[in-house]
Design an enzyme around this catalytic site. Sequence first.
Site, mmCIF file in Angstrom:
data_model
loop_
_atom_site.group_PDB
_atom_site.id
_atom_site.type_symbol
_atom_site.label_atom_id
_atom_site.label_comp_id
_atom_site.label_asym_id
_atom_site.label_seq_id
_atom_site.Cartn_x
_atom_site.Cartn_y
_atom_site.Cartn_z
ATOM 1 N N LYS A 135 -5.040 31.989 18.849
ATOM 2 C CA LYS A 135 -3.843 32.078 18.031
ATOM 3 C C LYS A 135 -3.093 30.753 18.130
ATOM 4 C CE LYS A 135 -4.009 36.368 16.499
ATOM 5 N NZ LYS A 135 -4.098 36.657 15.051
ATOM 6 N N ASP A 178 -6.564 31.005 14.350
ATOM 7 C CA ASP A 178 -5.769 31.817 13.429
ATOM 8 C C ASP A 178 -4.324 31.339 13.500
ATOM 9 O OD1 ASP A 178 -4.612 33.657 11.810
ATOM 10 O OD2 ASP A 178 -5.338 35.428 12.885
ATOM 11 N N GLU A 194 -8.195 30.493 10.132
ATOM 12 C CA GLU A 194 -7.735 31.675 9.413
ATOM 13 C C GLU A 194 -6.269 31.502 8.996
ATOM 14 O OE1 GLU A 194 -8.994 35.094 11.617
ATOM 15 O OE2 GLU A 194 -7.500 36.365 10.685
ATOM 16 N N ASP A 211 -6.611 35.750 5.338
ATOM 17 C CA ASP A 211 -6.336 37.043 5.984
ATOM 18 C C ASP A 211 -5.109 37.686 5.331
ATOM 19 O OD1 ASP A 211 -5.941 39.235 7.551
ATOM 20 O OD2 ASP A 211 -5.588 38.171 9.421
ATOM 21 N N LYS A 238 -9.219 43.938 6.457
ATOM 22 C CA LYS A 238 -8.697 44.877 7.464
ATOM 23 C C LYS A 238 -8.361 46.178 6.755
ATOM 24 C CE LYS A 238 -6.786 41.311 10.461
ATOM 25 N NZ LYS A 238 -5.599 40.481 10.742
HETATM 26 MG MG LIG Z 1 -5.452 36.870 11.157
#
Ligand SMILES: [Mg+2]
Length: 363
Positions: A162, A190, A218, A243, A267
């Site tokens: 992250k 991400d 991402e 995303d 997702k």
């Molecule tokens: Mg993500």
Amino acid sequence: MKIEEIELKHISIPLKKPFKTALRTVETAENTVVLIHTDDGQTGYGEAPPTKVITGDTNESTIAAIRSSIRPALLGKDIANLEEIQDALQTATDRDFSAKAAVDMAVYDLASKRLGVPLYQYLGGYGNQVETDLTISINEPEEMEADAVAAAEQGFSALKLKVGIDSEKDVRRVACIRRAVGDKMKIRLDANQGWEVDEAIRTITRLEDLGLDIELVEQPVKARDFEGLKRVKDNVNTVIMADESLFSPRDALDLLQMQAADLLNIKLMKCGGIYNALKIAAIAETYGVECMLGSMVESKISLTAAAHLAAAKKIITRVDLDAAILLAEDPVMGGFEKEIPWFTLTEAPGLGITGVRGLTEIE
Ligand SMILES: [Mg+2]
């Protein structure tokens, strides 16, 4: 097999350590669990996490949507008629994607149980295993490095770091971790919308110049900035994945027609469940674009549904379902079998979930 009742419960599971991204910090998963009971005594399982900063959903909004709109639309419907159920479910409310996803997966659980097959076979049966990456929360570079080394020792072959709070520090974070884990580890980044467009181009180019071998980045920029996402993709060599930009099948079409992303992260909680995820996967496959199956902070209930979907479809080539590993407890009986970094689906019908410990009543 008719829907007799849709029951809601609450589940609370602590995380091993706080989950931190550019958007939020989570210490305990506090999710809504859906149990669909049928007139022949079967139960289908589903789950919705409250990911307000991404989907807009809270437990309160999910419960209200299911009780006031979805439940009345679905009671009495026959599980054999999936399209009829999905038509009622997907149009019952405007948004409430996590509520729809939770009910959708419980319906798919029952639909595959009705035929006596595991869900991954009902959905296509490309395979029965997925390999997950592990997310490293955004922290000081030294702490992230220690977490990354621990993950490598556990056997993960892909890490998702992250980033996105401070681009200067992000470069240091990645360099530290690459040095610590060696060349073989796949490193995904991400940014969770945390960079401006020019900042993203500059930062990713810097990572390239340093030879840090990033597999993909991402969501570098704001969710609705498709033009900006395309500008990043067109100006770097690194693979760019959408995303937060991708919720619906319509978004997938727009992103791919614009050539704004190299990969799509599906997702269930963004698209409203497996029904729409299958459409996104089909669109992506038509464009020759591979997908990742990701998750929010979820228990093994909804992660098992996601794993069945990911295993079933050839075009889903990457899996980020590590919430199962980030949680300190697993109260779900049945579901996938875990041997880090692999999740294997059993031959039990449906999701293969036989019960969930510690569910509590909702007022
Ligand atoms: Mg993500």
